[in-house]
Design an enzyme around this catalytic site. Structure first.
Site: not given
Lengths: 306, 115
Positions: A198, A264, A213, A254, A245, A153
């Protein structure tokens, strides 16, 4: 097949300051396979567990950042359908000819209100080194570096989040597993067109067209630890992590490529079905949402972008 | 390559508004020397971002001294600005004692074209 229309993120094209350093980073450290370098200088790479020709395109330029992010559709009919809906919504659509990238069919291209370019395409050749499909091994050649399995993503920074949300949900059929709403408006939205937590996310930011990112999927928490070992061994600039997260529940590090584009490595994350309600975070708890163990954002999260 | 090998000449770096000068080796980047030598609870005079010349967080103006600069994003330091002493602290190494001041621009609203 019940998932129709857009299937998944397919291509990201990034700007890098020095191509040789970028190739070393994406091929040897993240572990992508080098596919080709073409006459215009662009370099094409793919992760070992991806079926199609390429997913990451690098273009040498005098600034870092993202050129565009592209989603793969389940056929040309779907692309044509999206074209009609996008134009009826009032957004101009540009054609990108077949062959503008090797092994890649024609694309449609358009700008979204955050100042980013998004492409949609249906066709890309299968890779010569695609994963096996007949009595397959989990891999043919041992994964290198951080052992990235696929492009996962990206998180983009730009203005006009309400308009971005409306466009992605009403025109492109995304749904929203998670969001951060502050008293003065939405800070961030995590959107998916599949059932990953996501496929693309946005944070409200005054400057348009910025990249926060691009994320690569790893197998598990153990591989996140291995990725951290790779970062220290090769003195890779780290932002934060390994951590988790709260939003998406993914486990993460990151870090930055040699041009300052944030990368990431990500694993886990919940499954987001379209009929699930949206998880909502407020300003008092967003720190735990972004970094679950630290329970606060670091200085760089909200401001460091390319 | 490790930063700050003991064989490399050291120079003093003074940040405007910061009480303590730091030492930085000729084979080290100014930002990394600052990160090593100034940390919590002392505030860092220059912001730390990507450390790779892309994000502009550590933009500074060098007001005194000479240095070498590696490639960085033209979004944050144009050729003209570089000639005036602007630089990203993560991309410069000292060749003499330096004095510099933070020059972070923050997000810019006008649309830029990247290249």
């Amino acid at each position: 097949m019940s998932q129709e229309g857009l299937l998944r993120p397919g291509i990201i094209q990034l700007r890098v300051l020095d191509m040789d350093e970028a190739i070393t980073h994406y091929r040897d450290r993240i572990g992508l396979d080098f596919v080709s370098q073409e006459a215009d200088g662009r370099v094409y790479l793919k992760a070992f567990d991806e079926f199609h020709r390429h997913s990451v395109v690098l273009r040498e330029a005098d600034s870092a950042g993202i050129d565009f992010f592209a989603f793969k559709a389940d056929g040309q009919e779907a692309v044509d359908g999206f074209r009609k809906r996008i134009e009826e919504y009032g957004v101009d659509v540009t054609d990108v000819a077949e062959g503008e990238m090797p092994g890649t069919g024609k694309r449609i291209s358009f700008m979204i209100p955050s100042g980013h370019r998004i492409d949609i395409y249906a066709d890309m050749e299968l890779s010569e080194t695609a994963p096996e499909t007949h009595n397959p091994y989990v891999w043919k050649d041992e994964p290198r570096g951080m052992r990235a399995q696929r492009l996962d993503h990206c998180l983009l920074y730009g203005p006009n989040l309400p308009e971005v949300e409306k466009f992605f949900t009403e025109v492109l059929d995304f749904h929203i597993p998670e969001r951060v709403d502050l008293p003065d408006g939405t800070l961030a939205i995590w959107m998916t067109v599949s059932n990953k937590a996501h496929d693309i996310a946005f944070v409200n930011h005054p400057e348009p067209g910025k990249l926060h990112h691009v994320a690569f999927f790893l197998e598990d928490w153990s591989d996140i630890g291995h990725a951290a070992d790779v970062m220290t061994r090769y003195d890779i600039s780290r932002d934060i992590g390994p951590t988790r997260h709260g939003i998406t529940r993914g486990q993460t590090i990151y870090f930055f490529d040699p041009s300052g584009n944030r990368n990431e490595v990500f694993c886990g994350g919940y499954t987001a079905y379209k009929d699930h309600p949206t998880r909502v975070w407020d300003g008092n708890h967003v720190g735990r949402g972004i970094f679950y163990y630290e329970r606060q954002m670091n200085d760089a999260f909200l401001s460091v972008v390319t | 390559m490790p930063d700050g090998s003991p064989l490399s000449a050291l120079h003093s770096i003074r940040f405007k508004g910061c009480e303590t000068d730091i030492l930085c080796a000729e084979d080290q980047k100014v930002l990394m020397a600052m990160e090593q030598k100034i940390h919590f609870p002392n505030p860092r005079p220059v912001r730390v971002g990507c450390r790779k010349g892309g994000c502009g967080a550590c933009r500074v103006k060098v007001t005194k001294g000479s240095y070498t600069a590696e490639k960085s994003s033209r979004t944050h330091v144009t050729e003209e600005e570089a000639a005036e002493g602007y630089a990203l602290a993560c991309r410069i190494s000292p060749r003499s004692d330096l004095e510099l001041e933070p020059a972070f621009l923050g997000p810019r609203r006008p649309v830029e074209n990247g290249d």
